[in-house]
Design a protein around this motif. Structure first.
Motif, mmCIF file in Angstrom:
data_model
loop_
_atom_site.group_PDB
_atom_site.id
_atom_site.type_symbol
_atom_site.label_atom_id
_atom_site.label_comp_id
_atom_site.label_asym_id
_atom_site.label_seq_id
_atom_site.Cartn_x
_atom_site.Cartn_y
_atom_site.Cartn_z
ATOM 1 N N ASP A 38 105.901 23.892 62.291
ATOM 2 C CA ASP A 38 105.669 23.195 61.027
ATOM 3 C C ASP A 38 105.622 21.684 61.217
ATOM 4 O O ASP A 38 104.851 20.992 60.536
ATOM 5 N N GLU A 39 106.439 21.159 62.135
ATOM 6 C CA GLU A 39 106.398 19.724 62.411
ATOM 7 C C GLU A 39 105.043 19.330 63.006
ATOM 8 O O GLU A 39 104.479 18.274 62.670
ATOM 9 N N ILE A 40 104.520 20.198 63.865
ATOM 10 C CA ILE A 40 103.204 19.934 64.456
ATOM 11 C C ILE A 40 102.128 19.965 63.375
ATOM 12 O O ILE A 40 101.215 19.123 63.363
ATOM 13 N N ARG A 41 102.251 20.913 62.447
ATOM 14 C CA ARG A 41 101.289 20.962 61.344
ATOM 15 C C ARG A 41 101.359 19.683 60.504
ATOM 16 O O ARG A 41 100.331 19.175 60.041
ATOM 17 N N ASP A 42 102.572 19.189 60.285
ATOM 18 C CA ASP A 42 102.710 17.934 59.540
ATOM 19 C C ASP A 42 101.944 16.815 60.246
ATOM 20 O O ASP A 42 101.218 16.031 59.607
ATOM 21 N N GLU A 43 102.104 16.730 61.555
ATOM 22 C CA GLU A 43 101.433 15.690 62.331
ATOM 23 C C GLU A 43 99.915 15.851 62.260
ATOM 24 O O GLU A 43 99.175 14.878 62.070
ATOM 25 N N HIS A 44 99.457 17.092 62.427
ATOM 26 C CA HIS A 44 98.019 17.336 62.437
ATOM 27 C C HIS A 44 97.397 17.083 61.070
ATOM 28 O O HIS A 44 96.303 16.524 60.968
ATOM 29 N N ALA A 45 98.090 17.481 59.993
ATOM 30 C CA ALA A 45 97.581 17.241 58.645
ATOM 31 C C ALA A 45 97.454 15.746 58.382
ATOM 32 O O ALA A 45 96.502 15.293 57.733
ATOM 33 N N ALA A 46 98.403 14.968 58.895
ATOM 34 C CA ALA A 46 98.366 13.516 58.709
ATOM 35 C C ALA A 46 97.216 12.885 59.496
ATOM 36 O O ALA A 46 96.662 11.853 59.082
ATOM 37 N N LEU A 47 96.840 13.493 60.623
ATOM 38 C CA LEU A 47 95.773 12.955 61.462
ATOM 39 C C LEU A 47 94.377 13.397 61.015
ATOM 40 O O LEU A 47 93.381 12.765 61.378
ATOM 41 N N LEU A 48 94.297 14.473 60.238
ATOM 42 C CA LEU A 48 92.994 15.012 59.867
ATOM 43 C C LEU A 48 92.071 14.005 59.166
ATOM 44 O O LEU A 48 90.883 13.931 59.507
ATOM 45 N N PRO A 49 92.548 13.221 58.186
ATOM 46 C CA PRO A 49 91.625 12.276 57.542
ATOM 47 C C PRO A 49 90.964 11.320 58.536
ATOM 48 O O PRO A 49 89.753 11.081 58.476
ATOM 49 N N ARG A 50 91.748 10.799 59.467
ATOM 50 C CA ARG A 50 91.204 9.883 60.477
ATOM 51 C C ARG A 50 90.189 10.604 61.359
ATOM 52 O O ARG A 50 89.114 10.067 61.665
ATOM 53 N N ALA A 51 90.517 11.832 61.761
ATOM 54 C CA ALA A 51 89.606 12.596 62.606
ATOM 55 C C ALA A 51 88.312 12.910 61.867
ATOM 56 O O ALA A 51 87.222 12.868 62.450
ATOM 57 N N LEU A 52 88.405 13.213 60.583
ATOM 58 C CA LEU A 52 87.215 13.532 59.804
ATOM 59 C C LEU A 52 86.271 12.337 59.707
ATOM 60 O O LEU A 52 85.048 12.494 59.734
ATOM 61 N N VAL A 53 86.835 11.142 59.607
ATOM 62 C CA VAL A 53 85.994 9.934 59.608
ATOM 63 C C VAL A 53 85.234 9.836 60.927
ATOM 64 O O VAL A 53 84.038 9.523 60.954
ATOM 65 N N GLY A 54 85.918 10.123 62.022
ATOM 66 C CA GLY A 54 85.241 10.125 63.323
ATOM 67 C C GLY A 54 84.155 11.179 63.395
ATOM 68 O O GLY A 54 83.059 10.941 63.921
ATOM 69 N N MET A 55 84.429 12.372 62.854
ATOM 70 C CA MET A 55 83.433 13.441 62.853
ATOM 71 C C MET A 55 82.201 13.052 62.034
ATOM 72 O O MET A 55 81.070 13.358 62.397
ATOM 73 N N ARG A 56 82.446 12.381 60.918
ATOM 74 C CA ARG A 56 81.341 11.934 60.075
ATOM 75 C C ARG A 56 80.472 10.916 60.814
ATOM 76 O O ARG A 56 79.235 10.980 60.775
ATOM 77 N N GLN A 57 81.113 9.989 61.517
ATOM 78 C CA GLN A 57 80.365 8.998 62.278
ATOM 79 C C GLN A 57 79.544 9.669 63.380
ATOM 80 O O GLN A 57 78.383 9.305 63.615
ATOM 81 N N LEU A 58 80.132 10.654 64.049
ATOM 82 C CA LEU A 58 79.403 11.369 65.094
ATOM 83 C C LEU A 58 78.191 12.090 64.513
ATOM 84 O O LEU A 58 77.114 12.090 65.099
ATOM 85 N N ALA A 59 78.375 12.708 63.346
ATOM 86 C CA ALA A 59 77.269 13.416 62.718
ATOM 87 C C ALA A 59 76.141 12.455 62.344
ATOM 88 O O ALA A 59 74.957 12.757 62.554
ATOM 89 N N LEU A 60 76.491 11.296 61.797
ATOM 90 C CA LEU A 60 75.474 10.318 61.413
ATOM 91 C C LEU A 60 74.741 9.780 62.635
ATOM 92 O O LEU A 60 73.519 9.585 62.604
ATOM 93 N N MET A 61 75.483 9.558 63.706
ATOM 94 C CA MET A 61 74.842 9.081 64.924
ATOM 95 C C MET A 61 73.929 10.139 65.512
ATOM 96 O O MET A 61 72.850 9.836 66.026
ATOM 97 N N ARG A 62 74.341 11.400 65.435
ATOM 98 C CA ARG A 62 73.483 12.474 65.931
ATOM 99 C C ARG A 62 72.196 12.550 65.104
ATOM 100 O O ARG A 62 71.109 12.732 65.652
ATOM 101 N N GLU A 63 72.326 12.406 63.799
ATOM 102 C CA GLU A 63 71.143 12.472 62.949
ATOM 103 C C GLU A 63 70.215 11.287 63.169
ATOM 104 O O GLU A 63 68.989 11.420 63.107
ATOM 105 N N ASP A 64 70.802 10.127 63.442
ATOM 106 C CA ASP A 64 69.995 8.927 63.671
ATOM 107 C C ASP A 64 69.551 8.775 65.116
ATOM 108 O O ASP A 64 68.796 7.860 65.448
#
Length: 212
Positions: free
Chosen positions: A152-178
């Motif tokens: 559960d502690e690991i899940r807490d850490e991962h949930a807190a990191l997800l927003p930052r990771a999603l921003v990175g994923m979005r940037q990767l997707a935009l770069m792939r499209e462009d």
């Protein structure tokens, strides 16, 4: 520091198709669509429903009316970058509820399945594998198993990191499209820890995606 707030809840029309995904799952699905490059509307529109609806143009159009405004809200939230972006499972000042994250991830996982080759490549690349690993503790994997004591502690850490990771994923997707050179360099050669992060944040790789 900017305080991240989740984008507004889905605004539903007066008449809503009861077969559409629940709001939190829908948010995860639409976010997954936005971080997966080269998806055409026809590829993801049927995923808006719990069960694939019969081919009914009026029903499909109504479903799109229901969710497109929210999809735009997620896109606008992504433009804030990190820490401004926050998916719908986030509540200001509180740890994300694991049940809510699990429901959100269920929708995101449905979007990932639309492009298995892309997400397999992301998971296998050592520079982006951490992104995908953050979701695993919230996925339904079938048979129950004995977890480690600090799961559960690991899940807490991962949930807190997800927003930052999603921003990175979005940037990767935009770069792939462009088809930007930065993404091609990322795919063909390793990124040095002191080089600019290929996600487009402007930070050094070691202080951005490598630290996620």
């Amino acid at each position: 520091m900017t305080t991240a707030t989740p984008h507004p809840a889905i605004q539903l029309p007066l008449v809503r198709d009861p077969g559409l995904l629940p709001a939190l799952e829908m948010d995860g699905y639409l976010t997954g669509v936005l971080v997966t490059p080269h998806l055409e509307t026809a590829q993801w529109v049927m995923g808006l429903w719990r069960e694939r609806p019969a081919v009914d143009p009026a029903r499909i159009e109504q479903g799109l009316v229901t969710v497109l405004a929210h999809r735009k809200a997620i896109e606008a939230s992504f433009t804030k970058g990190w820490p401004g972006f926050a998916p719908a499972f986030c509540e200001p000042g509180q740890k994300p509820d694991h049940g809510k994250v699990r429901t959100w991830v269920r929708g995101f996982w449905s979007a990932m399945k639309l492009a298995p080759d892309y997400w397999s490549a992301i998971a296998e690349d050592e520079r982006t594998a951490t992104f995908v690993a953050l979701f695993t503790g919230f996925m339904d994997i079938g048979e129950p198993f004995e977890e480690r004591e600090d799961a559960d502690e690991i899940r807490d850490e991962h949930a807190a990191l997800l927003p930052r990771a999603l921003v990175g994923m979005r940037q990767l997707a935009l770069m792939r499209e462009d088809k930007k050179p930065a993404l091609r360099a990322m795919q063909t050669g390793k990124t040095g820890r002191n080089e600019q992060c290929p996600c487009g944040s402007g930070k050094k790789y070691k202080r951005c995606c490598a630290a996620a």
